[in-house]
Design a protein around this motif. Structure first.
Motif, PDB file in Angstrom:
ATOM      1  N   UNK A  74     -47.164 -29.977 -16.172  1.00 24.81           N
ATOM      2  CA  UNK A  74     -47.028 -29.097 -17.336  1.00 24.81           C
ATOM      3  C   UNK A  74     -48.322 -29.054 -18.141  1.00 24.81           C
ATOM      4  N   UNK A  75     -49.020 -30.179 -18.212  1.00 22.71           N
ATOM      5  CA  UNK A  75     -50.252 -30.278 -18.990  1.00 22.71           C
ATOM      6  C   UNK A  75     -51.482 -29.769 -18.285  1.00 22.71           C
ATOM      7  N   UNK A  76     -51.317 -29.146 -17.118  1.00 22.89           N
ATOM      8  CA  UNK A  76     -52.417 -28.590 -16.322  1.00 22.89           C
ATOM      9  C   UNK A  76     -53.407 -29.665 -15.883  1.00 22.89           C
ATOM     10  N   UNK A  77     -52.903 -30.854 -15.604  1.00 17.93           N
ATOM     11  CA  UNK A  77     -53.753 -31.945 -15.128  1.00 17.93           C
ATOM     12  C   UNK A  77     -53.365 -32.403 -13.719  1.00 17.93           C
ATOM     13  N   UNK A  78     -52.768 -31.508 -12.939  1.00 20.00           N
ATOM     14  CA  UNK A  78     -52.416 -31.857 -11.555  1.00 20.00           C
ATOM     15  C   UNK A  78     -53.637 -32.287 -10.754  1.00 20.00           C
ATOM     16  N   UNK A  79     -54.812 -31.745 -11.145  1.00 19.81           N
ATOM     17  CA  UNK A  79     -56.051 -32.094 -10.434  1.00 19.81           C
ATOM     18  C   UNK A  79     -56.398 -33.566 -10.578  1.00 19.81           C
ATOM     19  N   UNK A 106     -43.162 -31.666  -8.741  1.00 19.47           N
ATOM     20  CA  UNK A 106     -44.091 -30.715  -8.121  1.00 19.47           C
ATOM     21  C   UNK A 106     -43.369 -29.847  -7.099  1.00 19.47           C
ATOM     22  N   UNK A 107     -42.491 -30.472  -6.319  1.00 22.93           N
ATOM     23  CA  UNK A 107     -41.747 -29.727  -5.303  1.00 22.93           C
ATOM     24  C   UNK A 107     -40.770 -28.739  -5.940  1.00 22.93           C
ATOM     25  N   UNK A 108     -40.149 -29.135  -7.041  1.00 25.19           N
ATOM     26  CA  UNK A 108     -39.156 -28.286  -7.692  1.00 25.19           C
ATOM     27  C   UNK A 108     -39.790 -27.202  -8.559  1.00 25.19           C
ATOM     28  N   UNK A 109     -40.979 -27.482  -9.096  1.00 27.64           N
ATOM     29  CA  UNK A 109     -41.622 -26.573 -10.033  1.00 27.64           C
ATOM     30  C   UNK A 109     -41.218 -26.875 -11.463  1.00 27.64           C
ATOM     31  N   UNK A 110     -42.062 -26.488 -12.400  1.00 28.27           N
ATOM     32  CA  UNK A 110     -41.786 -26.723 -13.818  1.00 28.27           C
ATOM     33  C   UNK A 110     -41.515 -25.402 -14.509  1.00 28.27           C
ATOM     34  N   UNK A 111     -40.906 -25.474 -15.676  1.00 35.05           N
ATOM     35  CA  UNK A 111     -40.521 -24.262 -16.405  1.00 35.05           C
ATOM     36  C   UNK A 111     -41.594 -23.789 -17.367  1.00 35.05           C
ATOM     37  N   UNK A 112     -42.459 -24.717 -17.831  1.00 36.74           N
ATOM     38  CA  UNK A 112     -43.505 -24.349 -18.780  1.00 36.74           C
ATOM     39  C   UNK A 112     -44.811 -25.050 -18.410  1.00 36.74           C
ATOM     40  N   UNK A 113     -45.914 -24.459 -18.860  1.00 31.43           N
ATOM     41  CA  UNK A 113     -47.245 -25.038 -18.652  1.00 31.43           C
ATOM     42  C   UNK A 113     -48.108 -24.773 -19.885  1.00 31.43           C
ATOM     43  N   UNK A 114     -49.144 -25.582 -20.010  1.00 30.55           N
ATOM     44  CA  UNK A 114     -50.121 -25.372 -21.076  1.00 30.55           C
ATOM     45  C   UNK A 114     -51.025 -24.187 -20.728  1.00 30.55           C
ATOM     46  N   UNK A 115     -51.194 -23.280 -21.676  1.00 34.20           N
ATOM     47  CA  UNK A 115     -52.136 -22.158 -21.563  1.00 34.20           C
ATOM     48  C   UNK A 115     -53.015 -22.117 -22.814  1.00 34.20           C
ATOM     49  N   UNK A 116     -54.126 -21.414 -22.714  1.00 37.22           N
ATOM     50  CA  UNK A 116     -54.992 -21.189 -23.868  1.00 37.22           C
ATOM     51  C   UNK A 116     -54.645 -19.843 -24.501  1.00 37.22           C
ATOM     52  N   UNK A 117     -54.756 -19.779 -25.816  1.00 33.51           N
ATOM     53  CA  UNK A 117     -54.514 -18.544 -26.555  1.00 33.51           C
ATOM     54  C   UNK A 117     -55.724 -18.221 -27.422  1.00 33.51           C
ATOM     55  N   UNK A 118     -56.007 -16.931 -27.542  1.00 32.36           N
ATOM     56  CA  UNK A 118     -57.100 -16.481 -28.408  1.00 32.36           C
ATOM     57  C   UNK A 118     -56.586 -15.373 -29.313  1.00 32.36           C
ATOM     58  N   UNK A 119     -56.877 -15.493 -30.596  1.00 30.17           N
ATOM     59  CA  UNK A 119     -56.368 -14.528 -31.557  1.00 30.17           C
ATOM     60  C   UNK A 119     -56.966 -13.142 -31.332  1.00 30.17           C
ATOM     61  N   UNK A 120     -56.111 -12.137 -31.399  1.00 31.29           N
ATOM     62  CA  UNK A 120     -56.567 -10.742 -31.367  1.00 31.29           C
ATOM     63  C   UNK A 120     -56.623 -10.176 -32.779  1.00 31.29           C
TER      64      UNK A 120
END
Length: 365
Positions: free
Chosen positions: A251-256, A275-289
């Motif tokens: 979820x934290x985008x640290x699978x690497x 990992x096999x089942x998959x997760x429902x949410x992940x960390x993404x970056x956001x930028x204000x428009x």
């Protein structure tokens, strides 16, 4: 409430007019002049940070590398002596106890740097897991840790005769002001830079020498406020925000940073199943428009106003001059999507981005 620990460099910070804040049980500089000015100094020239609050644990004994490889997520067999590795300590259920940098001196000698607040927990876990022949020692206060970060960081260290010709995530021994130091090509800003481990009792003369040598390069003392805005622009996780007991490495985008082919590490069974089942949410970056400045805990919404996640870290980006965030959002919210953040009742527009939000220079030769 226990008294806050102080860095060996505390008096230097007081003399520089620092404003202090509590970090992991330590009183550390938050800023000296302003977060924005200190942030920009690192991106354009060179900044110097005291990060002595970070932990320190030495692990020594026959095949100490093999032992730690059964504890932490990343694969220590992928690095050699003189190299460092980013890794994670997880619970049996896969939650993240802490993220850690491990320095491999030899197969029988490693040094771990946890976050300040988690040093005691990692120490106890390692001690309780270690074979009798392996010694695990708390060295949290043995070393001061100073980060020199920015495009002019090489010039500052080279002027003092310290080594600067090693690659990213490698470390070498050197001498500054007559003091033996470890010079690590690591950092938390996205800029080329170094982190120094200095015997605590000798920290003052080394800091003074760095400040003197950096004067010609415009060296700027920087607090942990700027360290946070710099790392957020890079999308680097902060434990307790993008990684936690409730946010796993996937979820934290640290699978690497997980050695998926290793037979064993703390939490391996749970994480491989997730990992096999998959997760429902992940960390993404956001930028204000627009003009919104997001803060942790604020809701992330889709066009229909439905909640699809929450901000884990949010701030103003001095480089981009807009609000930015890291956020836990539904997995189908991909880079390029438009979302909104509920900022005190206003639904402010944001774009979903793939970090880093600023071009990193950390791997530059």
């Amino acid at each position: 409430m226990p008294e806050l620990r102080k860095s060996p460099l505390h008096s230097r910070h007081e003399a520089l007019g620092a404003k202090f804040a509590e970090f992991g049980g330590w009183s550390m500089p938050l800023q000296y002049t302003s977060v924005v000015a200190e942030h920009k100094a690192v991106r354009s020239a060179v900044g110097i940070f005291d990060v002595s609050h970070l932990g320190g644990i030495r692990v020594v004994g026959p095949n100490a590398r093999g032992f730690l490889n059964t504890c932490f997520t990343n694969d220590l067999e992928k690095i050699g002596p003189g190299q460092a590795q980013y890794t994670l300590a997880c619970t049996r259920m896969g939650g993240v106890i802490d993220d850690i940098i491990v320095y491999l001196v030899r197969d029988d000698h490693l040094f771990c740097v946890p976050n300040a607040a988690n040093n005691a927990d990692i120490l106890q876990l390692l001690k309780s897991s270690a074979p009798a022949a392996i010694e695990v020692t708390n060295e949290h206060t043995v070393y001061a840790k100073v980060a020199v970060q920015g495009p002019q960081s090489d010039e500052v260290l080279a002027a003092l005769g310290a080594p600067v010709d090693h690659d990213y995530m490698k470390f070498r021994s050197g001498t500054i002001a007559g003091v033996d130091v470890t010079v690590c090509r690591t950092g938390y800003t996205g800029e080329r830079g170094y982190e120094l481990m200095i015997p605590a009792e000798d920290a003052g003369p080394v800091w003074d020498a760095l400040m003197d040598a950096g004067a010609a390069e415009g060296i700027t003392p920087c607090g942990l406020g700027a360290r946070d805005t710099l790392r957020t622009e890079m999308g680097y996780p902060l434990h307790g925000h993008e990684l936690s007991l409730d946010i796993d490495p996937i979820e934290g985008q640290c699978s690497w940073a997980v050695g998926w082919n290793k037979p064993e590490f703390w939490g391996s069974e749970a994480l491989k199943e997730r990992k096999a089942q998959g997760v429902e949410q992940r960390i993404r970056a956001l930028k204000s428009a627009g003009r919104g400045i997001p803060r942790p805990g604020m809701k992330v919404l889709n066009d229909a106003g439905e909640e699809i996640g929450f901000v884990t870290s949010g701030t103003f980006s001095p480089t981009l001059n807009v609000g930015i965030a890291l956020a836990m959002v539904d997995v189908d919210v991909l880079p390029g999507s438009a979302v909104k953040v509920d900022i005190r009742g206003r639904q402010e527009p944001f774009s979903v981005e793939k970090p880093p939000l600023v071009e990193p220079q950390v791997r530059q030769k």
